[in-house]
Design an enzyme around this catalytic site. Structure first.
Site, PDB file in Angstrom:
ATOM      1  N   ASP A 311       0.864  -1.155   0.000  1.00 55.25           N
ATOM      2  CA  ASP A 311       0.000   0.000   0.000  1.00 55.25           C
ATOM      3  C   ASP A 311       0.924   1.236   0.000  1.00 55.25           C
ATOM      4  O   ASP A 311       2.049   1.152   0.460  1.00 55.25           O
ATOM      5  CB  ASP A 311      -0.843  -0.102   1.271  1.00 55.25           C
ATOM      6  CG  ASP A 311      -1.515   1.174   1.649  1.00 55.25           C
ATOM      7  OD1 ASP A 311      -2.350   1.620   0.854  1.00 55.25           O
ATOM      8  OD2 ASP A 311      -1.221   1.692   2.726  1.00 55.25           O
ATOM      9  N   PHE A 379     -15.574   9.771   4.888  1.00 59.33           N
ATOM     10  CA  PHE A 379     -14.719   9.243   3.828  1.00 59.33           C
ATOM     11  C   PHE A 379     -14.813   7.723   3.802  1.00 59.33           C
ATOM     12  O   PHE A 379     -14.896   7.074   4.835  1.00 59.33           O
ATOM     13  CB  PHE A 379     -13.267   9.645   4.088  1.00 59.33           C
ATOM     14  CG  PHE A 379     -12.297   8.936   3.188  1.00 59.33           C
ATOM     15  CD1 PHE A 379     -12.206   9.282   1.849  1.00 59.33           C
ATOM     16  CD2 PHE A 379     -11.506   7.905   3.667  1.00 59.33           C
ATOM     17  CE1 PHE A 379     -11.329   8.617   1.007  1.00 59.33           C
ATOM     18  CE2 PHE A 379     -10.628   7.237   2.830  1.00 59.33           C
ATOM     19  CZ  PHE A 379     -10.542   7.593   1.495  1.00 59.33           C
ATOM     20  N   SER A 380     -14.870   7.170   2.606  1.00 58.46           N
ATOM     21  CA  SER A 380     -14.720   5.717   2.504  1.00 58.46           C
ATOM     22  C   SER A 380     -13.784   5.413   1.338  1.00 58.46           C
ATOM     23  O   SER A 380     -13.710   6.173   0.370  1.00 58.46           O
ATOM     24  CB  SER A 380     -16.070   5.028   2.301  1.00 58.46           C
ATOM     25  OG  SER A 380     -16.378   4.967   0.924  1.00 58.46           O
ATOM     26  N   ALA A 381     -13.071   4.295   1.459  1.00 60.79           N
ATOM     27  CA  ALA A 381     -12.124   3.900   0.417  1.00 60.79           C
ATOM     28  C   ALA A 381     -12.858   3.526  -0.867  1.00 60.79           C
ATOM     29  O   ALA A 381     -12.274   3.513  -1.945  1.00 60.79           O
ATOM     30  CB  ALA A 381     -11.270   2.740   0.904  1.00 60.79           C
ATOM     31  N   THR A 383     -15.848   5.167  -2.054  1.00 59.80           N
ATOM     32  CA  THR A 383     -16.255   6.386  -2.768  1.00 59.80           C
ATOM     33  C   THR A 383     -15.075   7.320  -2.989  1.00 59.80           C
ATOM     34  O   THR A 383     -15.065   8.092  -3.941  1.00 59.80           O
ATOM     35  CB  THR A 383     -17.308   7.152  -1.957  1.00 59.80           C
ATOM     36  OG1 THR A 383     -16.722   7.496  -0.689  1.00 59.80           O
ATOM     37  CG2 THR A 383     -18.546   6.308  -1.711  1.00 59.80           C
TER      38      THR A 383
END
Ligand SMILES: Nc1ncnc2c1ncn2[C@@H]1O[C@H](COP(=O)(O)OP(=O)(O)OP(=O)(O)O)[C@@H](O)[C@H]1O
Ligand SMILES: [K+]
Ligand SMILES: [Mg+2]
Length: 684
Positions: A311, A379-381, A383
């Protein structure tokens, strides 16, 4: 140039020797404790040796077949030594971790916690009584009582007790820096922590179990090897049993005590005795690297890994992506952009969001909208957006493609000045976040992050070992490419969602490759769980730490290089000693058989190349050699065979040559030498 040079690993030589001075006494005691049949049965080969030792001990009272009592007693003694030496090897391997386990345990004794009750007040309980989902409050100076997730607060934590690193680290709620580890000390402020592990399952508990080697499960490789060793034991049992009819055929007879001793010299006692020590020593090397592995299986997989996925943020870079500048779109004032960016960040509790709010507050005095009048969009990974809905307006910020999709705009339709700014940020390795209100683009936020030092060199070393590095990131392709170039990875996957990361790993695995994954975020958890070797950064999220089968306490993704090394050493050491052991046993068969049959078949005299003094002396020498070789090989088993960058085929050939040929030659020389010595001392 990349020649494989297997040699005794000398890195820890000096340290090991001082340790040995402190360790051998307790290990000697343990060697006797481990004679307990319940412990012996873990190694089937050693169990057979122990049973044979019991049999020969009984036979000492009536050796028969012309064997003197003196020789019978010596055979029995050396058979017991064989078992004790193997036990000693295991005890030594365990002892190295035990001191560390004891100090870890001492640190956690008597620890208490402030647990929150339903009414919001606090009670004092023992840390060992905490369960999953309990809420505890920790203030500066106190120890964090267990593994958990920060719910509220921000504080500096000294994790030296666990990681050995004394510089404090920041832990805060939200985002990727929210996990805390039990037995670390808060050095400032306070935290409200939700406990995430039940008693016995924490990082500390796992570390203790690991270094003690007590709950060590055999890996599939070890089980397969065990089966091979049992097979060989059965074959040699049949070989030894059929020798007697041969002897009878020509009117002779072999004493039972000889046959028993012969069996032990032939079965694979060397590897059977050292197998467990090799495994424990491998795990111990890992612990000394500050890596906690959940299973030996993952460590062995690391030895064979082909692809390493990493990552970006928090793994390749430090991960404190912070706002460093804002650039307004054409026709938008700095104040308008600032207001929009602030509104889009007020309810965002990620580190990025907080850094934006902090940055803007230094520039302007904004009046916050009263709480309750807006609706937060976290926040989301998935969207890759965050913001709020406020007074019928939708304020958003996020990844460039995500915001463009939100405002319904094609990339080419972006105002040229803004597009240039976005590109400039990305090319510098920064992360551009577009800001918008409803369908209107306001500008771009520049988030900056720094690549961890030394990464490039270590990736080059991984490449030499034949391991490809792939960076997987939720960031845009330009930023990804810039960081990829700086870090020197082989491949990049940009704009990745958690699903895409997972799919990429599955694809590699379907092609028959073992995959390692390093990550820190909650969005990395599925990939960490899917990978054959999943290594979580300790300063990442609890979700990542739970999904991974290894945690690096130093949060250094290049540590995987060392883990690969340990895995390879483990596999090669086990392979080398198995080769040696089996070659050795076959050679012994030919070394002592002529001497054994000399009296019965005088014609065999020509084959008696070694000219061993007598059948008694041949058998006793072989038994003594068989026991001593275990002691001789303990240092190799504990330190491991050093492995350098080379292809697997090359390594195999090299090892077969050294350990296979060595295994055949050494017994001839060793047994002859012992035979001479025993006769010189008049012991036979
Ligand atoms: N708080 C935030 N609000 C809006 N957008 C964000 C926020 N944080 C990150 N983003 C955007 O979402 C993208 C994905 O972020 P995320 O943290 O999920 O990345 P990732 O998949 O973990 O990869 P990496 O950690 O390598 O960047 C980021 O590259 C950024 O463009
Ligand atoms: K043997
Ligand atoms: Mg991340």
């Amino acid at each position: 140039m990349n020649m494989p040079i297997p040699e005794v690993n000398s890195r820890h030589n000096a340290k090991d020797q001082t340790r040995f001075a402190a360790l051998w006494r307790p290990a000697l005691v343990q060697a006797f404790v481990k004679l307990d049949p319940r412990q012996l049965k873990r190694s089937p080969v050693m169990l057979v040796v122990a049973l044979t030792a019991v049999l020969t001990t009984v036979l000492c009272f009536a050796p028969g077949g012309g064997v003197s009592t003196g020789v019978a007693v010596q055979i029995a003694l050396w058979l017991w030594f064989t078992v004790l030496f193997a036990n000693f090897a295991e005890a030594l391997a365990e002892g190295r971790g035990k001191a560390r386990a004891d100090s870890l345990k001492a640190g956690s004794q008597g620890l208490t916690a402030q647990r929150r009750l339903r009414d919001g007040s606090y009670e004092t309980v023992a840390a060992s009584a905490l369960r999953k989902d309990d809420l505890v409050r920790v203030v500066a100076g106190e120890m964090i009582p267990g593994d958990g997730e920060v719910i509220e607060g921000i504080a500096a934590v000294n994790e030296a007790a666990i990681t050995g690193e004394s510089a404090p680290v920041i832990r805060e709620s939200g985002g990727d820096r929210s996990a805390v580890t039990g037995n670390t000390r808060l050095v400032s402020d306070w935290l409200l922590v939700r406990i995430t592990s039940n008693p016995g399952e924490s990082t500390l508990d796992r570390m203790i179990a690991l270094v003690e080697g007590a709950k060590r499960q055999k890996t599939p490789n070890e089980i397969a090897l065990d089966i091979l060793l049992i097979g060989l034991t059965l074959i040699f049992l049949i070989v030894v049993v059929t020798l007697q009819p041969f002897a009878h055929f020509v009117g002779g007879s072999l004493p039972l005590i000889f046959l028993a001793a012969l069996l032990v010299t032939l079965i694979p006692t060397t590897i059977g005795g050292l197998l467990s020590a090799i495994g424990i020593a491998g795990m111990d090397r890992l612990v000394r690297l500050n890596v906690i592995a959940r299973s030996g299986r993952a460590v062995e997989a690391a030895g064979d890994v082909h692809t390493l996925m990493l990552d970006k943020t928090g793994t390749i870079t430090f991960g404190n992506r912070r706002c460093s500048a804002l650039h307004a779109a054409p026709g938008i004032t700095a104040k308008e952009l600032g207001e929009g960016a602030l509104l889009a960040s007020l309810a965002d509790d990620t580190a990025e969001g907080k850094s934006i709010v902090e940055y803007l507050r230094q520039l302007h005095d904004f009046v916050d909208p009263p709480a309750g009048q807006f609706e937060a969009v976290a926040f989301s990974a998935e969207t890759r957006l965050s913001g709020i809905d406020f007074q019928q307006h939708r304020y958003r910020k996020g990844a460039v493609d995500a915001v463009l999709a939100f405002v319904g705009m094609q990339r080419l339709e972006m105002p040229a000045a803004l597009a240039r700014e976005v590109e400039r940020i990305a090319q510098s390795g920064g992360t551009p976040l577009l800001v918008c209100v409803d369908k209107r683009l306001l500008g771009v936020i520049h988030l900056k992050d720094v690549v961890k030092p030394g990464i490039r060199e270590r990736f080059a070393e991984l490449r030499k070992l034949g391991i490809r590095t792939v960076m997987v990131t939720g960031d845009n392709p330009l930023t990804a490419a810039a960081i990829a170039a700086e870090a020197g990875v082989d491949d990049v996957l940009a704009e990745a969602t958690p699903e895409k990361k997972l799919a990429r790993i599955r694809q590699e695995q379907n092609d028959g490759r073992l995959v390692a994954m390093c990550g820190d975020g909650a969005n990395d958890a599925p990939a960490l769980a899917q990978a054959d070797v999943g290594m979580a950064m300790n300063d990442g999220t609890q979700a990542a730490r739970e999904a991974a089968n290894m945690v690096d306490l130093d949060s250094d993704p290049t540590k995987l290089l060392d883990v690969v090394q340990v895995g390879k050493e483990l596999l090669v050491t086990r392979g080398a000693l198995t080769t040696f052991s089996i070659a050795n046993d076959v050679a012994k068969y030919f070394a002592i058989l002529p001497a054994l049959f000399a009296a019965i078949y005088p014609q065999l005299g020509v084959l008696n190349l070694m000219q061993l003094a007598s059948p008694q002396s041949a058998i006793l020498s072989a038994i003594v050699f068989n026991a001593l070789i275990i002691i001789v090989l303990i240092p190799l088993a504990l330190r491991g065979v050093r492995v350098q960058a080379a292809s697997a085929a090359h390594l195999l050939r090299r090892n077969l040559l050294i350990y296979g040929l060595g295994g055949i030659v050494v017994p001839f020389a060793g047994i002859k030498l012992i035979d001479l010595l025993l006769n010189a001392l008049n012991l036979v």
